[in-house]
Design a protein around this motif. Structure first.
Motif, PDB file in Angstrom:
ATOM      1  N   TRP A 137       0.868  -1.361   0.234  1.00 39.41           N
ATOM      2  CA  TRP A 137       0.217   0.147  -0.146  1.00 39.41           C
ATOM      3  C   TRP A 137       0.769   1.310  -0.024  1.00 39.41           C
ATOM      4  CZ3 TRP A 137      -4.678   0.828   0.190  1.00 39.41           C
ATOM      5  CH2 TRP A 137      -6.261  -0.023  -0.003  1.00 39.41           C
ATOM      6  N   ALA A 138       1.383   1.153   0.751  1.00 38.92           N
ATOM      7  CA  ALA A 138       2.409   2.017   0.806  1.00 38.92           C
ATOM      8  C   ALA A 138       3.800   2.698   0.047  1.00 38.92           C
ATOM      9  CB  ALA A 138       4.600   2.417   1.795  1.00 38.92           C
ATOM     10  N   ALA A 139       3.711   1.670  -1.114  1.00 39.29           N
ATOM     11  CA  ALA A 139       4.576   2.009  -2.426  1.00 39.29           C
ATOM     12  C   ALA A 139       3.964   2.261  -4.046  1.00 39.29           C
ATOM     13  CB  ALA A 139       4.958   0.591  -2.673  1.00 39.29           C
ATOM     14  N   VAL A 140       2.327   1.684  -3.552  1.00 37.35           N
ATOM     15  CA  VAL A 140       1.140   2.621  -4.266  1.00 37.35           C
ATOM     16  C   VAL A 140       1.073   3.658  -3.992  1.00 37.35           C
ATOM     17  CG1 VAL A 140      -1.507   2.462  -5.158  1.00 37.35           C
ATOM     18  CG2 VAL A 140       0.184  -0.270  -4.752  1.00 37.35           C
ATOM     19  N   VAL A 141       0.740   4.578  -2.618  1.00 37.08           N
ATOM     20  CA  VAL A 141       0.391   5.535  -2.135  1.00 37.08           C
ATOM     21  C   VAL A 141       1.752   6.683  -2.939  1.00 37.08           C
ATOM     22  CG1 VAL A 141       0.304   7.059  -0.553  1.00 37.08           C
ATOM     23  CG2 VAL A 141      -1.265   4.884  -0.930  1.00 37.08           C
ATOM     24  N   GLY A 142       2.790   6.388  -2.735  1.00 38.70           N
ATOM     25  CA  GLY A 142       4.498   6.740  -3.657  1.00 38.70           C
ATOM     26  C   GLY A 142       4.443   6.591  -4.990  1.00 38.70           C
ATOM     27  N   ARG A 143       4.011   5.913  -5.776  1.00 38.64           N
ATOM     28  CA  ARG A 143       4.130   5.701  -6.852  1.00 38.64           C
ATOM     29  C   ARG A 143       4.491   7.156  -7.817  1.00 38.64           C
ATOM     30  NH1 ARG A 143       0.516   1.807  -9.650  1.00 38.64           N
ATOM     31  NH2 ARG A 143       1.540   0.593  -7.984  1.00 38.64           N
ATOM     32  N   TYR A 144       3.538   8.005  -7.446  1.00 39.98           N
ATOM     33  CA  TYR A 144       3.279   9.023  -8.140  1.00 39.98           C
ATOM     34  C   TYR A 144       4.280  10.475  -7.748  1.00 39.98           C
ATOM     35  CZ  TYR A 144       1.397   6.007 -11.185  1.00 39.98           C
ATOM     36  OH  TYR A 144       0.615   5.582 -12.288  1.00 39.98           O
ATOM     37  N   ARG A 145       4.963  11.431  -8.303  1.00 38.79           N
ATOM     38  CA  ARG A 145       4.650  12.666  -7.682  1.00 38.79           C
ATOM     39  C   ARG A 145       3.873  13.717  -7.174  1.00 38.79           C
ATOM     40  NH1 ARG A 145       5.659  16.999  -5.845  1.00 38.79           N
ATOM     41  NH2 ARG A 145       7.534  18.370  -5.633  1.00 38.79           N
ATOM     42  N   HIS A 146       3.650  13.839  -8.461  1.00 36.44           N
ATOM     43  CA  HIS A 146       2.893  14.884  -8.382  1.00 36.44           C
ATOM     44  C   HIS A 146       0.847  14.574  -8.726  1.00 36.44           C
ATOM     45  CE1 HIS A 146       5.612  17.683  -9.544  1.00 36.44           C
ATOM     46  NE2 HIS A 146       6.398  16.249 -10.092  1.00 36.44           N
ATOM     47  N   VAL A 147       0.239  15.460  -8.164  1.00 34.76           N
ATOM     48  CA  VAL A 147      -0.993  15.391  -8.068  1.00 34.76           C
ATOM     49  C   VAL A 147      -1.526  16.622  -8.917  1.00 34.76           C
ATOM     50  CG1 VAL A 147      -1.289  13.772  -5.910  1.00 34.76           C
ATOM     51  CG2 VAL A 147      -1.925  16.592  -6.506  1.00 34.76           C
ATOM     52  N   TYR A 148      -2.876  16.407  -9.730  1.00 35.40           N
ATOM     53  CA  TYR A 148      -2.784  16.944 -11.045  1.00 35.40           C
ATOM     54  C   TYR A 148      -4.604  17.451  -9.902  1.00 35.40           C
ATOM     55  CZ  TYR A 148      -0.273  15.441 -13.416  1.00 35.40           C
ATOM     56  OH  TYR A 148       1.371  15.487 -14.308  1.00 35.40           O
ATOM     57  N   GLN A 149      -4.971  17.456  -8.559  1.00 34.86           N
ATOM     58  CA  GLN A 149      -5.950  18.284  -8.337  1.00 34.86           C
ATOM     59  C   GLN A 149      -6.574  18.282  -6.347  1.00 34.86           C
ATOM     60  OE1 GLN A 149      -9.546  15.881 -10.087  1.00 34.86           O
ATOM     61  NE2 GLN A 149      -9.264  14.325  -8.660  1.00 34.86           N
ATOM     62  N   ARG A 150      -6.907  19.162  -6.210  1.00 36.87           N
ATOM     63  CA  ARG A 150      -6.731  18.992  -4.247  1.00 36.87           C
ATOM     64  C   ARG A 150      -8.295  17.822  -3.883  1.00 36.87           C
ATOM     65  NH1 ARG A 150      -7.266  24.867  -6.470  1.00 36.87           N
ATOM     66  NH2 ARG A 150      -6.268  25.921  -5.490  1.00 36.87           N
ATOM     67  N   ALA A 151      -7.601  17.522  -2.882  1.00 36.08           N
ATOM     68  CA  ALA A 151      -8.371  16.250  -2.275  1.00 36.08           C
ATOM     69  C   ALA A 151      -8.358  16.644  -0.449  1.00 36.08           C
ATOM     70  CB  ALA A 151      -7.782  15.084  -2.728  1.00 36.08           C
ATOM     71  N   ALA A 152      -8.610  15.503  -0.032  1.00 31.17           N
ATOM     72  CA  ALA A 152      -8.752  16.068   1.556  1.00 31.17           C
ATOM     73  C   ALA A 152      -7.806  15.718   1.798  1.00 31.17           C
ATOM     74  CB  ALA A 152      -9.869  14.655   2.080  1.00 31.17           C
TER      75      ALA A 152
END
Length: 180
Positions: free
Chosen positions: A139-154
């Motif tokens: 789970w940690a590997a999947v969450v850390g896979r992408y450096r950037h996100v493209y929208q706001r969230a919680a």
């Protein structure tokens, strides 16, 4: 006792489930439990008066808004994913975190797959009952896979457009300071 993956202080760990689900037709055992929304609305105060903490399981067709008044007393809200492609629980998690400021545990249960980890975390989930038996490390590997996100969230991650804008301001300030 089933296993959970919890996200605490930015780390995923495997933990024992301290809030087992009790079906509507079962007697409530001693200790902390999770019950259906219908049972909570009918028996919540009586169950909590026995000295236990009572969490609530909300099915995807039920409204978390029905818990708004009781949220300060609820330690866990479990949101059900009847199928991995049913996204209503994501919206419910954001409503809990952003509209109601819920600070208790938001747990994903049902058809919960490791590939859903990043959007779940971004929507406010912090506990997961994976259906695929995956580990906390996965789970940690999947969450850390992408450096950037493209929208706001919680969560508190800044979208890429804000990072670019902040970088441009720093560059402009540096250039102005050097007379460029």
């Amino acid at each position: 006792m089933s296993q959970l993956i919890e996200l605490r202080a930015g780390r995923f760990t495997e933990a024992a489930d301290r809030f087992p689900f009790v079906a509507d037709d079962e007697a409530a055992p001693a200790g902390d439990i999770i019950v259906s929304l219908a049972r909570y609305q009918a028996e919540g105060e009586a169950l909590a008066s026995d000295g236990r903490r009572v969490g609530v399981l909300v099915q995807s067709h039920e409204a978390v808004e029905d818990l708004a008044y009781d949220l300060p007393c609820i330690p866990v809200v479990a949101l059900s994913f009847p199928k991995f492609r049913d996204g209503r629980a994501y919206s419910s998690a954001r409503v809990l975190r952003e509209r109601f400021g819920f600070t208790g545990e938001v747990r994903a249960v049902g058809d919960v797959l490791r590939e859903q980890a990043l959007p779940m975390v971004r929507c406010g989930f912090d506990a997961f009952a994976p259906a695929d038996g995956s580990s906390a490390e996965a789970w940690a590997a999947v969450v850390g896979r992408y450096r950037h996100v493209y929208q706001r969230a919680a969560d508190a991650r800044r979208p890429a457009f804000e990072e670019r804008a902040a970088g441009a301001r720093v560059l402009a300030t540096a250039e102005a300071g050097h007379g460029l």
